[in-house]
Design an enzyme around this catalytic site. Structure first.
Site, PDB file in Angstrom:
ATOM      1  N   HIS A  80       0.715  -1.289  -0.050  1.00  0.00           N
ATOM      2  CA  HIS A  80      -0.074  -0.057  -0.124  1.00  0.00           C
ATOM      3  C   HIS A  80       0.869   1.219   0.090  1.00  0.00           C
ATOM      4  O   HIS A  80       0.417   2.247  -0.425  1.00  0.00           O
ATOM      5  CB  HIS A  80      -0.995  -0.046   1.220  1.00  0.00           C
ATOM      6  CG  HIS A  80      -2.122  -0.759   0.876  1.00  0.00           C
ATOM      7  ND1 HIS A  80      -3.368  -0.338   0.583  1.00  0.00           N
ATOM      8  CD2 HIS A  80      -2.355  -2.308   1.010  1.00  0.00           C
ATOM      9  CE1 HIS A  80      -4.234  -1.272   0.375  1.00  0.00           C
ATOM     10  NE2 HIS A  80      -3.773  -2.549   0.953  1.00  0.00           N
ATOM     11  N   ASP A  81       2.003   1.202   0.637  1.00  0.00           N
ATOM     12  CA  ASP A  81       2.780   2.497   0.654  1.00  0.00           C
ATOM     13  C   ASP A  81       3.680   2.421  -0.827  1.00  0.00           C
ATOM     14  O   ASP A  81       3.637   3.457  -1.522  1.00  0.00           O
ATOM     15  CB  ASP A  81       3.808   2.436   1.878  1.00  0.00           C
ATOM     16  CG  ASP A  81       4.690   3.613   1.691  1.00  0.00           C
ATOM     17  OD1 ASP A  81       4.023   4.698   1.889  1.00  0.00           O
ATOM     18  OD2 ASP A  81       5.893   3.649   1.422  1.00  0.00           O
ATOM     19  N   VAL A  84       2.270   3.029  -4.600  1.00  0.00           N
ATOM     20  CA  VAL A  84       1.567   4.349  -4.921  1.00  0.00           C
ATOM     21  C   VAL A  84       2.511   5.603  -5.101  1.00  0.00           C
ATOM     22  O   VAL A  84       2.916   6.231  -4.108  1.00  0.00           O
ATOM     23  CB  VAL A  84       0.444   4.856  -3.730  1.00  0.00           C
ATOM     24  CG1 VAL A  84      -0.216   5.971  -4.253  1.00  0.00           C
ATOM     25  CG2 VAL A  84      -0.575   3.746  -3.567  1.00  0.00           C
ATOM     26  N   ASP A  88       7.997   6.073   0.386  1.00  0.00           N
ATOM     27  CA  ASP A  88       8.399   7.011   1.210  1.00  0.00           C
ATOM     28  C   ASP A  88       7.449   7.212   2.413  1.00  0.00           C
ATOM     29  O   ASP A  88       7.602   8.015   3.053  1.00  0.00           O
ATOM     30  CB  ASP A  88       8.229   8.358   0.329  1.00  0.00           C
ATOM     31  CG  ASP A  88       6.878   8.833   0.155  1.00  0.00           C
ATOM     32  OD1 ASP A  88       5.893   8.165   0.451  1.00  0.00           O
ATOM     33  OD2 ASP A  88       6.567   9.950  -0.341  1.00  0.00           O
ATOM     34  N   SER A  90       4.491   7.567   2.767  1.00  0.00           N
ATOM     35  CA  SER A  90       3.251   8.511   2.848  1.00  0.00           C
ATOM     36  C   SER A  90       2.154   7.747   3.766  1.00  0.00           C
ATOM     37  O   SER A  90       1.081   8.566   4.222  1.00  0.00           O
ATOM     38  CB  SER A  90       2.888   8.976   1.709  1.00  0.00           C
ATOM     39  OG  SER A  90       2.489   7.931   0.753  1.00  0.00           O
ATOM     40  N   PRO A 176      -5.154  -1.559  -7.476  1.00  0.00           N
ATOM     41  CA  PRO A 176      -6.154  -2.058  -8.044  1.00  0.00           C
ATOM     42  C   PRO A 176      -7.074  -2.537  -6.920  1.00  0.00           C
ATOM     43  O   PRO A 176      -6.600  -2.886  -5.678  1.00  0.00           O
ATOM     44  CB  PRO A 176      -5.426  -3.187  -8.956  1.00  0.00           C
ATOM     45  CG  PRO A 176      -4.277  -3.357  -8.433  1.00  0.00           C
ATOM     46  CD  PRO A 176      -3.744  -2.030  -7.823  1.00  0.00           C
ATOM     47  N   HIS A 206      -1.934 -13.418  -0.280  1.00  0.00           N
ATOM     48  CA  HIS A 206      -3.225 -13.903   0.128  1.00  0.00           C
ATOM     49  C   HIS A 206      -3.075 -15.361   0.902  1.00  0.00           C
ATOM     50  O   HIS A 206      -4.068 -15.765   1.237  1.00  0.00           O
ATOM     51  CB  HIS A 206      -4.233 -13.755  -0.910  1.00  0.00           C
ATOM     52  CG  HIS A 206      -4.680 -12.525  -1.503  1.00  0.00           C
ATOM     53  ND1 HIS A 206      -5.516 -12.395  -2.407  1.00  0.00           N
ATOM     54  CD2 HIS A 206      -4.211 -11.315  -1.049  1.00  0.00           C
ATOM     55  CE1 HIS A 206      -5.549 -11.133  -2.550  1.00  0.00           C
ATOM     56  NE2 HIS A 206      -4.803 -10.396  -1.885  1.00  0.00           N
ATOM     57  N   SER A 207      -1.987 -15.782   0.850  1.00  0.00           N
ATOM     58  CA  SER A 207      -1.835 -17.190   1.566  1.00  0.00           C
ATOM     59  C   SER A 207      -1.889 -16.931   2.929  1.00  0.00           C
ATOM     60  O   SER A 207      -2.116 -17.776   3.793  1.00  0.00           O
ATOM     61  CB  SER A 207      -0.282 -17.695   1.260  1.00  0.00           C
ATOM     62  OG  SER A 207       0.035 -18.608   2.159  1.00  0.00           O
ATOM     63  N   ASP A 256      -6.593 -18.485   3.908  1.00  0.00           N
ATOM     64  CA  ASP A 256      -6.172 -19.856   3.731  1.00  0.00           C
ATOM     65  C   ASP A 256      -6.471 -20.690   5.114  1.00  0.00           C
ATOM     66  O   ASP A 256      -5.966 -20.667   6.041  1.00  0.00           O
ATOM     67  CB  ASP A 256      -4.818 -20.042   3.371  1.00  0.00           C
ATOM     68  CG  ASP A 256      -4.302 -21.459   3.184  1.00  0.00           C
ATOM     69  OD1 ASP A 256      -4.923 -22.367   3.471  1.00  0.00           O
ATOM     70  OD2 ASP A 256      -3.050 -21.493   2.858  1.00  0.00           O
TER      71      ASP A 256
END
Length: 339
Positions: A80-81, A84, A88, A90, A176, A206-207, A256
């Site tokens: 997520h960091d 984008v 840094d 953010s 996404p 996602h494991s 899982d």
């Protein structure tokens, strides 16, 4: 927030002995040579804070022992960091009167445990005040968290500096959604240099972890998605009994059920058996561009780890702030006051 760490030779040698899933030397050498122009290096803190990575690693171990779910959070943080625009930190900034935090946006739903990054930062500050960036702590905590979950040790460069602004308004442009088409998912990652097998490997995250019912009830209500494995549906319904779940409620399904706390290739076997919780999981297993890699990773965990390490490395080096750009935050959730 966006892209890019280690004491190289000694870390590789010691961790090759202690970690059951080391990355092969050939990849480590390739990593050392890659993106030399990024301003990052494998030994950035060697002279200015030689104990930095040891302190981070020890804090990750201690926190993981007390709070197992923290490792999932650290793994999500790097995506997520760093995806984008820039790696840094953010993501870690709190909202202010002039700026909305990325943490509060819909794309960041479910992100938590930021306080444990603060714990790591405090420990590092005690050793080397004002030297180690929150961006590097975010990346290295993810790296070490992956190891705690049984995944591979990935040599990563350091030298990132912290940004001074949130990119909350850009999240949908870069990240996404779980319901996006596979074409969109592949294009978003391609834009930062991650190829198709790299995307398939990254989604192997996602494991571990869990998915909140908010993100999957559309596959259960009002009608059950016919592509779901019927043997898996009763469990999903039991965990998500409400058609409109409370976002603040503890209602979730483990990604899982077989090895929920282990970073392994079981995820790929699950999605080939139509047990993926999210639309993107199903698409990964059925799209002709990604399915061959899903099949290969389901059969070969070493291949999964190799491609995952490559993708994480690229992600961690995505457009970092280095040199005189940015700052070294005193607190990860706040920019420094300008003098």
């Amino acid at each position: 927030m966006g892209s890019r760490s280690l004491v190289f030779i000694f870390a590789l040698l010691s961790l090759a002995l202690s970690n059951p899933n080391p990355i092969p030397p050939a990849f480590a050498a390739e990593n050392e040579e890659s993106q030399k122009s990024s301003g990052l290096s494998m030994s950035f803190y060697r002279d200015i804070c030689p104990q930095a990575e040891d302190v981070i690693r020890e804090q990750v171990k201690l926190l993981y022992k007390r709070h197992k779910n923290t490792a999932f959070s650290w793994l999500r943080n790097i995506f997520h960091d760093c995806a984008v625009e820039s790696c840094d930190a953010s993501l870690l900034l709190d909202s202010t009167r002039r700026m909305m935090s990325e943490k509060e946006m819909d794309r960041s739903f479910g992100l938590r445990n930021f306080r444990y990054l603060d714990t790591i930062k405090e420990a590092v500050e005690r050793e080397c005040p004002g030297v180690v960036s929150c961006a590097d702590i975010l990346v290295l905590s993810a790296r070490d968290g992956i190891v705690e979950l049984g995944g591979p040790y990935i040599p990563l460069k350091t030298g990132r500096r912290d940004g001074r602004r949130s990119r909350a308004e850009m999240l949908e442009q870069y990240l996404p959604d779980h319901n996006e088409s596979m074409s969109v998912v592949l294009e978003r990652f391609k834009a930062i240099g991650i190829n198709t097998p790299g995307v398939v490997a990254l989604l192997g995250s996602h494991s571990v972890g869990r998915t909140h019912c908010v993100k999957l009830v559309h596959r259960l209500y009002p009608d059950i998605d016919p592509v779901l494995n019927p043997d898996h549906v009763p469990h999903m319904l039991k965990k998500c009994p409400d058609q409109i779940p409370d976002p603040k409620a503890v209602q979730y399904v483990r990604n899982d059920r077989g090895t929920p706390m282990v970073f392994d290739n079981n995820y790929y076997r699950n999605i080939l058996d139509n047990k993926g919780l999210l639309i993107v999981d199903h698409q990964l297993a059925t799209d002709e561009r990604t399915r061959p890699y899903v099949v290969k990773m389901a059969k070969n965990q070493d291949y999964f780890f190799k491609e995952f390490a490559k993708a994480i490395t690229i992600l961690s080096e995505n457009n970092p702030l280095t040199g005189s750009k940015g700052e070294i935050r005193k607190q990860c959730n706040l920019v420094n006051k300008l003098l």
